[in-house]
Design a protein around this motif. Sequence first.
Motif, PDB file in Angstrom:
ATOM      1  N   ALA A 114       0.833  -1.206   0.000  1.00 51.53           N
ATOM      2  CA  ALA A 114       0.000   0.000   0.000  1.00 51.53           C
ATOM      3  C   ALA A 114       0.870   1.258   0.000  1.00 51.53           C
ATOM      4  CB  ALA A 114      -0.925  -0.018   1.217  1.00 51.53           C
ATOM      5  N   TYR A 115       1.929   1.252   0.792  1.00 42.37           N
ATOM      6  CA  TYR A 115       2.833   2.410   0.817  1.00 42.37           C
ATOM      7  C   TYR A 115       3.580   2.566  -0.503  1.00 42.37           C
ATOM      8  CZ  TYR A 115       2.342   4.055   5.609  1.00 42.37           C
ATOM      9  OH  TYR A 115       1.859   4.627   6.761  1.00 42.37           O
ATOM     10  N   THR A 116       3.864   1.471  -1.171  1.00 43.02           N
ATOM     11  CA  THR A 116       4.483   1.555  -2.504  1.00 43.02           C
ATOM     12  C   THR A 116       3.558   2.296  -3.462  1.00 43.02           C
ATOM     13  OG1 THR A 116       5.663  -0.528  -2.135  1.00 43.02           O
ATOM     14  CG2 THR A 116       5.473   0.233  -4.403  1.00 43.02           C
ATOM     15  N   THR A 117       2.253   2.020  -3.373  1.00 43.96           N
ATOM     16  CA  THR A 117       1.271   2.738  -4.194  1.00 43.96           C
ATOM     17  C   THR A 117       1.308   4.224  -3.898  1.00 43.96           C
ATOM     18  OG1 THR A 117      -0.140   0.771  -4.034  1.00 43.96           O
ATOM     19  CG2 THR A 117      -1.149   2.766  -4.916  1.00 43.96           C
ATOM     20  N   PHE A 118       1.373   4.576  -2.620  1.00 43.68           N
ATOM     21  CA  PHE A 118       1.435   5.985  -2.222  1.00 43.68           C
ATOM     22  C   PHE A 118       2.679   6.663  -2.797  1.00 43.68           C
ATOM     23  CE2 PHE A 118       3.191   9.045   0.878  1.00 43.68           C
ATOM     24  CZ  PHE A 118       2.223  10.033   0.795  1.00 43.68           C
ATOM     25  N   VAL A 119       3.822   5.985  -2.706  1.00 40.42           N
ATOM     26  CA  VAL A 119       5.079   6.556  -3.210  1.00 40.42           C
ATOM     27  C   VAL A 119       5.026   6.730  -4.726  1.00 40.42           C
ATOM     28  CG1 VAL A 119       7.558   6.133  -3.500  1.00 40.42           C
ATOM     29  CG2 VAL A 119       6.470   5.687  -1.291  1.00 40.42           C
ATOM     30  N   VAL A 120       4.475   5.730  -5.420  1.00 38.73           N
ATOM     31  CA  VAL A 120       4.367   5.820  -6.886  1.00 38.73           C
ATOM     32  C   VAL A 120       3.520   7.020  -7.273  1.00 38.73           C
ATOM     33  CG1 VAL A 120       3.351   4.701  -8.918  1.00 38.73           C
ATOM     34  CG2 VAL A 120       4.788   3.377  -7.368  1.00 38.73           C
ATOM     35  N   GLN A 121       2.414   7.244  -6.581  1.00 37.48           N
ATOM     36  CA  GLN A 121       1.565   8.396  -6.903  1.00 37.48           C
ATOM     37  C   GLN A 121       2.264   9.716  -6.613  1.00 37.48           C
ATOM     38  OE1 GLN A 121      -2.378   8.168  -5.245  1.00 37.48           O
ATOM     39  NE2 GLN A 121      -3.036   6.690  -6.785  1.00 37.48           N
ATOM     40  N   GLN A 122       3.120   9.741  -5.588  1.00 37.07           N
ATOM     41  CA  GLN A 122       3.870  10.963  -5.311  1.00 37.07           C
ATOM     42  C   GLN A 122       4.907  11.236  -6.399  1.00 37.07           C
ATOM     43  OE1 GLN A 122       3.123  13.056  -2.581  1.00 37.07           O
ATOM     44  NE2 GLN A 122       1.400  11.626  -2.655  1.00 37.07           N
ATOM     45  N   LEU A 123       5.423  10.166  -7.019  1.00 42.19           N
ATOM     46  CA  LEU A 123       6.436  10.322  -8.057  1.00 42.19           C
ATOM     47  C   LEU A 123       5.838  10.676  -9.414  1.00 42.19           C
ATOM     48  CD1 LEU A 123       8.798   7.319  -7.172  1.00 42.19           C
ATOM     49  CD2 LEU A 123       9.182   9.752  -6.728  1.00 42.19           C
ATOM     50  N   MET A 124       4.577  10.374  -9.612  1.00 37.84           N
ATOM     51  CA  MET A 124       3.923  10.690 -10.896  1.00 37.84           C
ATOM     52  C   MET A 124       2.585  11.389 -10.648  1.00 37.84           C
ATOM     53  SD  MET A 124       3.379   6.664 -11.967  1.00 37.84           S
ATOM     54  CE  MET A 124       2.477   7.014 -13.447  1.00 37.84           C
ATOM     55  N   PRO A 125       2.606  12.613 -10.090  1.00 34.76           N
ATOM     56  CA  PRO A 125       1.356  13.308  -9.722  1.00 34.76           C
ATOM     57  C   PRO A 125       0.492  13.687 -10.904  1.00 34.76           C
ATOM     58  CG  PRO A 125       3.237  14.780  -9.515  1.00 34.76           C
ATOM     59  CD  PRO A 125       3.789  13.414  -9.763  1.00 34.76           C
ATOM     60  N   ASN A 126       1.074  13.814 -12.092  1.00 36.32           N
ATOM     61  CA  ASN A 126       0.301  14.195 -13.273  1.00 36.32           C
ATOM     62  C   ASN A 126      -0.232  12.997 -14.049  1.00 36.32           C
ATOM     63  OD1 ASN A 126       0.832  16.938 -12.765  1.00 36.32           O
ATOM     64  ND2 ASN A 126       2.796  16.807 -13.827  1.00 36.32           N
ATOM     65  N   SER A 127       0.014  11.800 -13.542  1.00 37.67           N
ATOM     66  CA  SER A 127      -0.425  10.585 -14.247  1.00 37.67           C
ATOM     67  C   SER A 127      -1.110   9.628 -13.290  1.00 37.67           C
ATOM     68  CB  SER A 127       0.771   9.903 -14.924  1.00 37.67           C
ATOM     69  OG  SER A 127       1.442  10.783 -15.792  1.00 37.67           O
ATOM     70  N   ILE A 128      -2.004  10.175 -12.458  1.00 41.21           N
ATOM     71  CA  ILE A 128      -2.698   9.359 -11.459  1.00 41.21           C
ATOM     72  C   ILE A 128      -3.511   8.247 -12.122  1.00 41.21           C
ATOM     73  CG2 ILE A 128      -4.460   9.385  -9.644  1.00 41.21           C
ATOM     74  CD1 ILE A 128      -1.807  10.661  -8.835  1.00 41.21           C
ATOM     75  N   GLU A 129      -4.065   8.525 -13.308  1.00 39.02           N
ATOM     76  CA  GLU A 129      -4.906   7.535 -13.989  1.00 39.02           C
ATOM     77  C   GLU A 129      -4.129   6.257 -14.324  1.00 39.02           C
ATOM     78  OE1 GLU A 129      -8.313   7.934 -14.551  1.00 39.02           O
ATOM     79  OE2 GLU A 129      -7.899   9.609 -13.210  1.00 39.02           O
ATOM     80  N   TYR A 130      -2.810   6.379 -14.463  1.00 39.27           N
ATOM     81  CA  TYR A 130      -1.989   5.217 -14.836  1.00 39.27           C
ATOM     82  C   TYR A 130      -1.126   4.724 -13.676  1.00 39.27           C
ATOM     83  CZ  TYR A 130      -3.197   7.556 -19.190  1.00 39.27           C
ATOM     84  OH  TYR A 130      -3.879   8.185 -20.186  1.00 39.27           O
ATOM     85  N   SER A 131      -1.245   5.371 -12.524  1.00 35.34           N
ATOM     86  CA  SER A 131      -0.337   5.057 -11.421  1.00 35.34           C
ATOM     87  C   SER A 131      -0.467   3.616 -10.931  1.00 35.34           C
ATOM     88  CB  SER A 131      -0.580   6.027 -10.261  1.00 35.34           C
ATOM     89  OG  SER A 131      -1.910   5.920  -9.785  1.00 35.34           O
TER      90      SER A 131
END
Length: 546
Positions: free
Chosen positions: A296-313
């Motif tokens: 779950a935290y990996t998901t959070f980190v990925v979204q922080q790294l790609m804030p403009n591509s949430i649809e594909y995160s």
Amino acid sequence: MKRLLFLAFFSLVFLSGLDAADHTNSDSLIQSSFRLLSSKSFADKATAINSIAESGSSHAVLVLSSILEGDLYYHKKNKNMVLVTETTPRHYEITDPLTEELVSTKSKKELRKKYKKVGINNKLRGLLNEKLAALTIYSKDKSTRLRSTRKLLKNLNPSTVELLRDAAPRETDPQVKELMQVCIAVSDARSKDPEIQLGAINELAGSLYPEVRVLLEELKTAYTDSVAADPRLLPAVDSALRATSLKVSFYKQVENIFFGLSLGSVLLLAAVGLAITFGVMGVINMAHGEMLMLGAYTTFVVQQLMPNSIEYSLFVAIPAAFIVTGLAGIAIERGIIRYLYGRPLETLLATFGLSLVLQQLVRSIFSPLNRSVITPQWMSGSFEFNPALSLTYNRMYIVVFALMVLFGLLWLLKKTSFGLQMRAVTQNRNMAKAMGIRTGWVDALTFGLGSGIAGIGGVALSQLTNVGPNLGQAYIVDSFMVVVFGGVGNLWGTFFGAMILGITNKFMEPMTGAVFAKILVLIFIILFIQRYPRGMFALKGRAAES
């Protein structure tokens, strides 16, 4: 001939000029109403809303819906109206509401400094819903007409009822037409004519709309207390309420099954990795819940790294979580578990201590506060079958995702050399070792596989709840119950165990409460294991015989 062509051309130009003039005039009416929207008086704002709705402008719907959604702002000095759209976190686009041209971009601080939102109260919200519904009830789009009629049902008044009486005969879609007729019947049920009331009540029998049920309950109370009411009305209301209650009860059970399946899918994702490690290696891994947390935290980190591509995160987070937690699982097996084989109680204590270490590590890195993971647009919202039954898209996707993980794992075990080696170690470790299989590495990769699956289960969980250091603790006990109930090491047993326990929990919770429901499920599993010690689907092999 030339004269006719000249007249035709002149007429076309003249009519185009009239259309342009009408369009300009209607927009100017909206423009003149903007000054009232910046007023502190709600009465002035109501006047402006009525003027905009009656302007005939093609921009009226956009302006009114922007007021309702809180996207219409005005400049603090010159009172000019603008539409505000958040493009990225804390950054906004400022556009003209009539031309829809970009004016500027602002940060959140700059926006608050120069602009102010058009404020509304509940009365204005009702007025806006009424005006928007009236403007869109003749839309060519079915969903728009349906949405408009639904809003009118919540705010019926004589003018909107007349609008519906005019629109209903012209409506071609059965679903929209039925809803329009329900609106008219709700209005007629309040009529002073008993015959009209009786016909409307009979028409509303079995309707699933909450507004209809509230109306019928009000009428029942009124007819019970009134001695002057027509004697036919109370039995008609009782009959209508019974028909409605039966339908609502049926769809409530369907909804419970769906929520049970979604809970079962979460339990499946949490338990299937545990079933592998427990079944193959006999390890009681109390840190398995922390693999869910790390995913779950990996998901959070990925979204922080790609804030403009949430649809594909999520498509990035799933493999990332599998790799992170899989490597963590291999490290745990190589560093701790391999020295404790054959001593299940010691593996329990060691992994319990490890779970506390992992929780504290996450608290130190991310803080003890829960983190919110953004749900992509394609997973948001719900699919409405009818007013009494709607299924959320995120849970539907999780059910499908859990099944994909299960069948992918079955394919891995049945069709690959690694799966063959893992099954060989499960059934007879010594014979597998004698055949040249490196049982130590099979154990390590198996532990990594189970942890990796828990990691992608954490990705799914992040779409249902906030991410926090204690996320895994809520599922570790349920995961062990699923594994033991279904049959240790048997994937089909884990699947059926998860689904049965998920559905059972959801059916018992309304009657007993969430905590007592879990207690009853635990008692049931204890009694079941007394009768069937190996679970529903017994697995033959080392783990089953020990």
